[in-house]
Design an enzyme around this catalytic site. Structure first.
Site, PDB file in Angstrom:
ATOM      1  N   ASN A   9     -28.178  71.631 -29.594  1.00  0.00           N
ATOM      2  CA  ASN A   9     -29.114  72.658 -29.244  1.00  0.00           C
ATOM      3  C   ASN A   9     -29.941  72.363 -27.918  1.00  0.00           C
ATOM      4  O   ASN A   9     -30.707  71.566 -27.767  1.00  0.00           O
ATOM      5  CB  ASN A   9     -30.217  72.698 -30.685  1.00  0.00           C
ATOM      6  CG  ASN A   9     -31.668  73.399 -30.404  1.00  0.00           C
ATOM      7  OD1 ASN A   9     -31.532  74.248 -29.797  1.00  0.00           O
ATOM      8  ND2 ASN A   9     -32.651  72.767 -31.094  1.00  0.00           N
ATOM      9  N   LYS A  11     -32.032  74.295 -26.530  1.00  0.00           N
ATOM     10  CA  LYS A  11     -33.409  74.547 -26.266  1.00  0.00           C
ATOM     11  C   LYS A  11     -33.607  75.496 -25.302  1.00  0.00           C
ATOM     12  O   LYS A  11     -32.374  76.228 -24.877  1.00  0.00           O
ATOM     13  CB  LYS A  11     -34.390  73.477 -26.557  1.00  0.00           C
ATOM     14  CG  LYS A  11     -34.112  72.520 -27.747  1.00  0.00           C
ATOM     15  CD  LYS A  11     -35.039  71.453 -28.131  1.00  0.00           C
ATOM     16  CE  LYS A  11     -34.784  70.805 -29.233  1.00  0.00           C
ATOM     17  NZ  LYS A  11     -35.604  69.695 -29.563  1.00  0.00           N
ATOM     18  N   HIS A  95     -35.845  76.038 -37.514  1.00  0.00           N
ATOM     19  CA  HIS A  95     -36.285  74.772 -36.608  1.00  0.00           C
ATOM     20  C   HIS A  95     -37.734  74.612 -36.669  1.00  0.00           C
ATOM     21  O   HIS A  95     -38.597  75.607 -36.511  1.00  0.00           O
ATOM     22  CB  HIS A  95     -35.789  75.055 -35.292  1.00  0.00           C
ATOM     23  CG  HIS A  95     -35.704  73.751 -34.410  1.00  0.00           C
ATOM     24  ND1 HIS A  95     -36.799  73.379 -33.733  1.00  0.00           N
ATOM     25  CD2 HIS A  95     -34.660  72.907 -34.144  1.00  0.00           C
ATOM     26  CE1 HIS A  95     -36.470  72.100 -33.351  1.00  0.00           C
ATOM     27  NE2 HIS A  95     -35.176  71.760 -33.437  1.00  0.00           N
ATOM     28  N   GLU A  97     -39.695  73.552 -34.155  1.00  0.00           N
ATOM     29  CA  GLU A  97     -40.430  74.116 -33.165  1.00  0.00           C
ATOM     30  C   GLU A  97     -40.707  75.486 -33.265  1.00  0.00           C
ATOM     31  O   GLU A  97     -41.730  76.273 -32.933  1.00  0.00           O
ATOM     32  CB  GLU A  97     -39.536  74.020 -31.769  1.00  0.00           C
ATOM     33  CG  GLU A  97     -39.429  72.575 -31.602  1.00  0.00           C
ATOM     34  CD  GLU A  97     -38.541  71.995 -30.474  1.00  0.00           C
ATOM     35  OE1 GLU A  97     -37.835  72.921 -30.261  1.00  0.00           O
ATOM     36  OE2 GLU A  97     -38.302  70.855 -30.331  1.00  0.00           O
ATOM     37  N   GLU A 167     -34.308  67.108 -40.195  1.00  0.00           N
ATOM     38  CA  GLU A 167     -34.833  66.813 -38.887  1.00  0.00           C
ATOM     39  C   GLU A 167     -36.375  66.296 -39.141  1.00  0.00           C
ATOM     40  O   GLU A 167     -37.111  67.131 -39.204  1.00  0.00           O
ATOM     41  CB  GLU A 167     -34.637  67.890 -38.058  1.00  0.00           C
ATOM     42  CG  GLU A 167     -33.496  68.554 -37.501  1.00  0.00           C
ATOM     43  CD  GLU A 167     -33.444  69.135 -36.230  1.00  0.00           C
ATOM     44  OE1 GLU A 167     -32.637  68.497 -35.276  1.00  0.00           O
ATOM     45  OE2 GLU A 167     -34.159  70.076 -35.799  1.00  0.00           O
ATOM     46  N   GLY A 173     -37.448  64.999 -30.332  1.00  0.00           N
ATOM     47  CA  GLY A 173     -37.693  64.777 -28.738  1.00  0.00           C
ATOM     48  C   GLY A 173     -38.539  63.717 -28.525  1.00  0.00           C
ATOM     49  O   GLY A 173     -39.288  63.706 -27.422  1.00  0.00           O
ATOM     50  N   SER A 212     -33.682  63.017 -32.185  1.00  0.00           N
ATOM     51  CA  SER A 212     -33.197  61.870 -31.160  1.00  0.00           C
ATOM     52  C   SER A 212     -32.233  61.265 -31.386  1.00  0.00           C
ATOM     53  O   SER A 212     -31.994  59.965 -31.307  1.00  0.00           O
ATOM     54  CB  SER A 212     -34.475  60.844 -31.015  1.00  0.00           C
ATOM     55  OG  SER A 212     -35.779  61.365 -30.626  1.00  0.00           O
TER      56      SER A 212
HETATM   57  P1  PGA Z   1     -33.855  65.940 -30.225  1.00  0.00           P
HETATM   58  O1  PGA Z   1     -33.929  67.346 -30.552  1.00  0.00           O
HETATM   59  O2  PGA Z   1     -32.464  65.553 -30.059  1.00  0.00           O
HETATM   60  O3  PGA Z   1     -34.108  66.185 -28.602  1.00  0.00           O
HETATM   61  O4  PGA Z   1     -34.629  65.159 -30.707  1.00  0.00           O
HETATM   62  C1  PGA Z   1     -33.195  67.783 -31.925  1.00  0.00           C
HETATM   63  C2  PGA Z   1     -33.910  68.859 -32.456  1.00  0.00           C
HETATM   64  O5  PGA Z   1     -34.718  69.415 -32.178  1.00  0.00           O
HETATM   65  O6  PGA Z   1     -32.784  69.902 -32.979  1.00  0.00           O
END
Ligand code: PGA
Length: 263
Positions: A9, A11, A95, A97, A167, A173, A212
């Site tokens: 992903n 982003k 997701h 976000e 997640e 993140g 992460s």
């Molecule tokens: P990250 O993001 O690996 O940077 O924690 C994962 C995600 O949001 O899918």
């Protein structure tokens, strides 16, 4: 045996040069085997570029989002038919976000899942608890209610097509990963719940871990019996770390191959 699935992903990251360099490095890796399905979800403006680059490789294309409506006056949105033109096979949905920054709610998520399944693409349905919910011992209840709410709207016929990405929001993140044991516990709860509803329908269910994931923790996570792959954010932006994560999936598949009996 299940193929491992590793989804990048990106982003809102990347540019034309960086995308090209990352993908050509990844495609040049002779180590990544056919036992791991790899999917790249770039920002939508780069779908065409990524599609062209990965065309001759085993890597598949995914999208980070889709509109819940089919077409029309939805400024700034992208429809499932448009994604199909680029041969997108996976679409992220729900997701955290998108839920928190863009107020995407369960109803909207359910509509998107219906669009995605109707288009014969695979929804990657993201769920996860906040740190407070975990501290209050609400993780299981939160996760299952996120699943139940969607099933109530779309029904099992649609829901059985999803890939689930667990997640934990506190791990996205932040550099703070769920331990392998914490992730496995929740993955098993999800699998048991869905098997309880219809074991045959969910026999091929894939549950990915996200939050992460990096080159150092991927091996331990993928060694868990109910972790079928990863949804990777920041570590997918570097070919080296993403390749290591893809290889972790491969190691698991190979390690559980039955031994050949010499004749
Ligand atoms: P990250 O993001 O690996 O940077 O924690 C994962 C995600 O949001 O899918």
């Amino acid at each position: 045996m299940q193929q491992k699935l590793v989804i990048a992903n990106w982003k809102m990251n990347g540019d034309i040069t960086a995308n090209y360099n990352l993908l050509t490095k990844l495609m040049g890796s002779t180590q990544i085997s056919n036992n791991t399905d790899i999917v790249i979800c770039p920002p939508s403006v780069y779908l065409s570029q990524v599609q062209d680059i990965i065309e001759t490789s085993q890597i598949k294309l995914g999208a980070q989002n889709v509109c819940s409506a089919i077409s029309g006056a939805y400024t700034g949105e992208i429809s499932i038919d448009m994604l199909a033109e680029f041969d997108c096979q996976y679409v992220l949905v729900g997701h955290s976000e998108r839920r928190s920054i863009y107020n995407e709610n369960d109803k909207e998520i359910a509509k998107k899942i219906i669009q995605i399944v109707n288009a014969k693409q695979t929804p990657v349905f993201c769920i996860g608890e906040t740190l407070t919910q975990r501290a209050d011992n609400e993780t299981e209840a939160v996760i299952l209610s996120q699943i139940k709410y969607i099933i109530d709207i779309v029904g099992l016929e649609y829901f059985k097509s999803v890939v689930i990405a667990y997640e934990p929001i506190w791990a996205i993140g932040t550099g703070q990963t769920a331990t392998a044991a914490q992730a496995q516990e929740i993955h098993l709860i999800i699998r048991n719940y869905l098997n309880g509803l219809d074991a045959a329908a969910f026999s091929g269910l894939k549950i990915l871990y996200g939050g992460s994931v990096n080159a150092s923790n991927a091996d331990e996570l993928i060694a868990q019996p109910d972790i079928d792959g990863f949804l990777v954010g920041s570590a997918s932006l570097k070919a080296e770390s993403f390749e290591q994560i893809c290889l972790a999936g491969q190691a698991k598949t190979e390690s559980i191959q039955p031994e050949l009996t010499p004749v």
